[in-house]
Motif scaffolding. Structure first.
Motif, PDB file in Angstrom:
ATOM      1  N   GLY A  93     -11.500  -7.731   0.873  1.00  0.00           N
ATOM      2  CA  GLY A  93     -12.330  -8.441   2.223  1.00  0.00           C
ATOM      3  C   GLY A  93     -13.340  -7.962   1.067  1.00  0.00           C
ATOM      4  O   GLY A  93     -15.249  -8.675   1.379  1.00  0.00           O
ATOM      5  N   HIS A  94     -13.744  -7.355   0.142  1.00  0.00           N
ATOM      6  CA  HIS A  94     -15.157  -7.182  -1.085  1.00  0.00           C
ATOM      7  C   HIS A  94     -14.462  -6.757  -2.327  1.00  0.00           C
ATOM      8  O   HIS A  94     -13.031  -6.894  -2.595  1.00  0.00           O
ATOM      9  CB  HIS A  94     -16.286  -6.181  -0.760  1.00  0.00           C
ATOM     10  N   ALA A  95     -15.237  -6.720  -2.979  1.00  0.00           N
ATOM     11  CA  ALA A  95     -14.843  -6.405  -4.791  1.00  0.00           C
ATOM     12  C   ALA A  95     -14.908  -5.167  -5.029  1.00  0.00           C
ATOM     13  O   ALA A  95     -14.800  -5.138  -6.395  1.00  0.00           O
ATOM     14  CB  ALA A  95     -15.703  -7.249  -5.469  1.00  0.00           C
ATOM     15  N   HIS A  96     -14.782  -3.938  -4.564  1.00  0.00           N
ATOM     16  CA  HIS A  96     -14.625  -2.570  -4.965  1.00  0.00           C
ATOM     17  C   HIS A  96     -13.157  -2.447  -4.977  1.00  0.00           C
ATOM     18  O   HIS A  96     -12.306  -2.718  -4.341  1.00  0.00           O
ATOM     19  CB  HIS A  96     -14.842  -1.479  -3.590  1.00  0.00           C
ATOM     20  N   LEU A  97     -12.531  -1.902  -6.040  1.00  0.00           N
ATOM     21  CA  LEU A  97     -11.388  -1.431  -6.895  1.00  0.00           C
ATOM     22  C   LEU A  97     -10.650  -0.709  -5.904  1.00  0.00           C
ATOM     23  O   LEU A  97      -9.640  -0.898  -6.332  1.00  0.00           O
ATOM     24  CB  LEU A  97     -11.388  -0.833  -8.497  1.00  0.00           C
ATOM     25  N   ASP A  98     -11.675   0.438  -5.066  1.00  0.00           N
ATOM     26  CA  ASP A  98     -10.097   1.029  -4.252  1.00  0.00           C
ATOM     27  C   ASP A  98      -9.747  -0.249  -3.456  1.00  0.00           C
ATOM     28  O   ASP A  98      -9.438   0.090  -2.390  1.00  0.00           O
ATOM     29  CB  ASP A  98     -10.761   2.073  -3.664  1.00  0.00           C
ATOM     30  N   HIS A  99      -9.654  -1.393  -3.137  1.00  0.00           N
ATOM     31  CA  HIS A  99      -9.602  -2.271  -2.602  1.00  0.00           C
ATOM     32  C   HIS A  99      -8.790  -3.934  -2.589  1.00  0.00           C
ATOM     33  O   HIS A  99      -8.470  -4.194  -2.894  1.00  0.00           O
ATOM     34  CB  HIS A  99     -10.917  -3.041  -1.531  1.00  0.00           C
ATOM     35  N   VAL A 100      -9.205  -3.825  -4.647  1.00  0.00           N
ATOM     36  CA  VAL A 100      -9.066  -5.218  -4.805  1.00  0.00           C
ATOM     37  C   VAL A 100      -8.361  -5.086  -6.396  1.00  0.00           C
ATOM     38  O   VAL A 100      -7.902  -5.393  -6.961  1.00  0.00           O
ATOM     39  CB  VAL A 100      -9.957  -6.108  -4.965  1.00  0.00           C
ATOM     40  N   THR A 163     -22.941  -6.584   5.364  1.00  0.00           N
ATOM     41  CA  THR A 163     -23.600  -5.674   4.213  1.00  0.00           C
ATOM     42  C   THR A 163     -22.557  -4.908   3.533  1.00  0.00           C
ATOM     43  O   THR A 163     -22.175  -3.246   4.710  1.00  0.00           O
ATOM     44  CB  THR A 163     -25.431  -5.777   4.593  1.00  0.00           C
ATOM     45  N   HIS A 164     -22.732  -4.436   2.884  1.00  0.00           N
ATOM     46  CA  HIS A 164     -22.035  -3.464   1.557  1.00  0.00           C
ATOM     47  C   HIS A 164     -22.679  -3.117   1.145  1.00  0.00           C
ATOM     48  O   HIS A 164     -23.725  -3.752  -0.222  1.00  0.00           O
ATOM     49  CB  HIS A 164     -20.436  -3.597   1.693  1.00  0.00           C
ATOM     50  N   SER A 165     -22.328  -2.086  -0.086  1.00  0.00           N
ATOM     51  CA  SER A 165     -23.082  -1.202  -1.179  1.00  0.00           C
ATOM     52  C   SER A 165     -22.570  -2.873  -2.656  1.00  0.00           C
ATOM     53  O   SER A 165     -22.031  -2.300  -3.714  1.00  0.00           O
ATOM     54  CB  SER A 165     -23.274  -0.376  -1.732  1.00  0.00           C
ATOM     55  N   ASN A 185     -13.537  -2.709   6.259  1.00  0.00           N
ATOM     56  CA  ASN A 185     -13.150  -1.771   5.039  1.00  0.00           C
ATOM     57  C   ASN A 185     -13.631  -2.118   4.255  1.00  0.00           C
ATOM     58  O   ASN A 185     -13.218  -3.644   3.594  1.00  0.00           O
ATOM     59  CB  ASN A 185     -11.822  -1.843   5.960  1.00  0.00           C
ATOM     60  N   ASP A 186     -15.165  -2.340   3.281  1.00  0.00           N
ATOM     61  CA  ASP A 186     -16.334  -1.752   4.166  1.00  0.00           C
ATOM     62  C   ASP A 186     -17.550  -2.032   4.773  1.00  0.00           C
ATOM     63  O   ASP A 186     -17.191  -3.530   4.318  1.00  0.00           O
ATOM     64  CB  ASP A 186     -16.804  -0.755   3.367  1.00  0.00           C
ATOM     65  N   TRP A 187     -18.530  -1.877   5.188  1.00  0.00           N
ATOM     66  CA  TRP A 187     -19.408  -1.824   5.808  1.00  0.00           C
ATOM     67  C   TRP A 187     -20.520  -0.429   5.907  1.00  0.00           C
ATOM     68  O   TRP A 187     -20.344  -0.011   6.226  1.00  0.00           O
ATOM     69  CB  TRP A 187     -18.757  -2.940   7.455  1.00  0.00           C
ATOM     70  N   GLY A 398     -23.559   2.765   1.132  1.00  0.00           N
ATOM     71  CA  GLY A 398     -22.814   1.363   1.265  1.00  0.00           C
ATOM     72  C   GLY A 398     -22.411   1.506   2.760  1.00  0.00           C
ATOM     73  O   GLY A 398     -21.046   0.350   2.848  1.00  0.00           O
ATOM     74  N   HIS A 399     -22.011   2.405   3.435  1.00  0.00           N
ATOM     75  CA  HIS A 399     -21.079   2.788   4.568  1.00  0.00           C
ATOM     76  C   HIS A 399     -21.848   2.955   6.111  1.00  0.00           C
ATOM     77  O   HIS A 399     -23.006   4.172   5.201  1.00  0.00           O
ATOM     78  CB  HIS A 399     -20.679   4.143   4.020  1.00  0.00           C
ATOM     79  N   GLY A 400     -21.406   2.370   7.224  1.00  0.00           N
ATOM     80  CA  GLY A 400     -22.689   2.836   7.908  1.00  0.00           C
ATOM     81  C   GLY A 400     -21.949   3.970   8.480  1.00  0.00           C
ATOM     82  O   GLY A 400     -20.976   5.205   7.823  1.00  0.00           O
TER      83      GLY A 400
HETATM   84 ZN   LIG Z   1     -15.709  -0.766  -0.606  1.00  0.00          ZN
END
Ligand SMILES: [Zn+2]
Length: 456
Positions: A93-100, A163-165, A185-187, A398-400
């Protein structure tokens, strides 16, 4: 790659749909979820638990999957491995290391399927894979927000702009014959983003009207009884602070997240406005910036100096030590990680050393765990003992917040709500919010833990 305009999945309703929570439901990090549709699976995210690798943040590529697993940094996918051949796609879903960040470690020789992400996410992943000794050869598919991809007869993936960070974050929608599974996850909801556009609210409402089977969303800021404010506010904070410090003959060091390209745009622009040359040091920062430049998301016009690690910046540190008033150093290390540049400077391990009156700006939050908080407290103490001026919290998340989550649930009106990306406390707190909104615990709102399958 097949791009289709109308989402045309088979409308057989008797097919089984299950949520397999693999990582990120018993802790904050190492996110990984599998969605089972009939006998096929789609994996959503394969991330690292950054707290477990913080010490070696710059050298993750050198650690083997076995070492990372032992450290507790990887999701435990043993429940999914027997079905690896049935996995049709990995969607990030996005490029943060805890996701990718764990895709290169865990896809290798296990999941023989394409990895789908937005262009920025895929470029970051490509950079990560390039550094690995054992490179996974999965096909990498770039898909823009607002597009769809037909994975199989029963599964179509859609990306909705959020939108996110970090840039080009998507809500991943898995269209199944039973309905849509939405993975946010996340936004955050940023009404005035510094980079990119606002969340695609129109599409969120459309999905809500069409009928959402399940919504998963992060709960990182669930205890914040508010709304998360816009990134544009941080720009104003930086303007105020840096112009206040303009003319200082001392060093200015800004500590921020490597993946936060919007934040870097602000800092680079303002550094030049106060007549300082921006100097960026860090492997991870270099990876993210090069990915953003490669896909033409930003053009920093090379008006900065960048070094992919402490070793490579040795001459630069000597120059900084001599002419501290000429530069603005940008680096990572807000958690006080023992190996980070900032900690190394504070410990006199580099040729650039802090002296009285130098200035450190923390433009990032600390992930609130005992280890991080202890490391950060030690670092701040060291800085103050040196007479360094510390400016904290030049940052928005970056989180709601809780009120944002309430709005998301109202907008999408899902049949089932599944809190994600948090331990029991956060997931329960989000479930409580859903209960207030009329959901029923165990029936329409589900507090999951890693390994506990939910049949929808
Ligand atoms: Zn994130």
């Amino acid at each position: 790659m097949v791009l289709i305009k109308n989402i045309n999945v088979n409308k057989k309703k008797d097919i089984d749909v299950e949520i397999w929570p693999i990582g990120g439901y018993s802790e904050c990090g190492r996110n990984m979820t599998a969605v089972k549709v009939g006998d096929e699976f789609v994996i959503l995210d394969i991330g690292l638990n950054m707290e477990k690798v913080a010490e070696s943040d710059l050298e993750i590529h050198l650690l083997s999957p076995k070492e990372l697993k032992l450290a507790g940094a990887l999701p435990d996918d043993s429940m999914l491995k027997p079905f690896a051949k049935q996995v049709k796609a990995i969607v990030v879903g996005h490029a943060h290391l805890d996701h990718v960040g764990a895709v290169p470690k865990m896809a290798y020789k296990t999941y023989d399927c394409p990895v789908i992400g937005t262009p920025f996410t895929i470029q970051v992943l490509r950079n990560l894979i390039r550094e690995e000794k054992y490179k996974p050869d999965n096909r990498l598919i770039s898909m823009n927000n607002g597009s769809t991809f037909k994975v199989s007869e029963n599964i179509t993936v859609e990306f909705v702009k959020m939108t996110h960070s970090t840039p080009q974050t998507a809500m991943v929608v898995i269209h199944t014959p039973k309905g849509a599974i939405c993975y946010a996850n996340d936004w955050k909801f940023d009404q005035n983003p510094v980079l990119g556009q606002k969340t695609d609210y129109k599409r969120l409402r459309e999905l809500g009207n069409e009928g959402v089977l399940a919504l998963m969303s992060d709960t990182v800021r669930i205890s914040d009884y508010s709304r998360t404010f816009s990134e544009s506010l941080v720009k104003e904070m930086f303007k105020d602070l840096l112009f206040w410090l303009k003319g200082s003959s001392q060093a200015i060091v800004v500590v921020t997240f490597s993946s936060h390209i919007a934040r870097l745009i602000t800092i680079l622009e303002l550094a030049r406005n106060i007549n300082r040359i921006p100097v960026i040091v860090g492997r991870s920062m270099k990876n993210y910036i090069s990915a953003a430049e490669k896909i033409n998301l930003v053009n920093f016009s090379k008006k900065y100096k960048i070094f992919g690690g402490k070793g490579k910046a040795e001459a630069m540190f000597k120059e900084l030590e001599k002419n501290r008033e000429k530069y603005l150093l940008i680096t990572t290390g807000c958690q006080g990680e023992p190996g980070a540049v900032l900690t190394s400077v504070a410990n006199d391990k580099l040729s650039f050393k802090f002296i009285e009156g130098d200035q450190v700006i923390f433009s990032a939050s600390t992930i609130p765990t005992p280890i991080n908080e202890a490391n950060r407290a030690i670092l701040e103490k060291q800085l103050r003992q040196r007479g360094v001026r510390v400016f904290k919290d030049v940052h928005v998340s970056g989180h709601g917040g809780r009120e944002d989550l309430k709005d998301l649930i109202s907008m999408m009106n899902p049949m089932h709500y599944i809190p994600a990306h948090g331990g029991l406390m956060k997931l329960s707190s989000a479930a409580e919010l859903a209960l207030e909104m009329g959901y029923e615990l165990g029936k329409t709102v589900h507090v999951l833990s890693n390994g506990k399958v939910l049949k929808l």
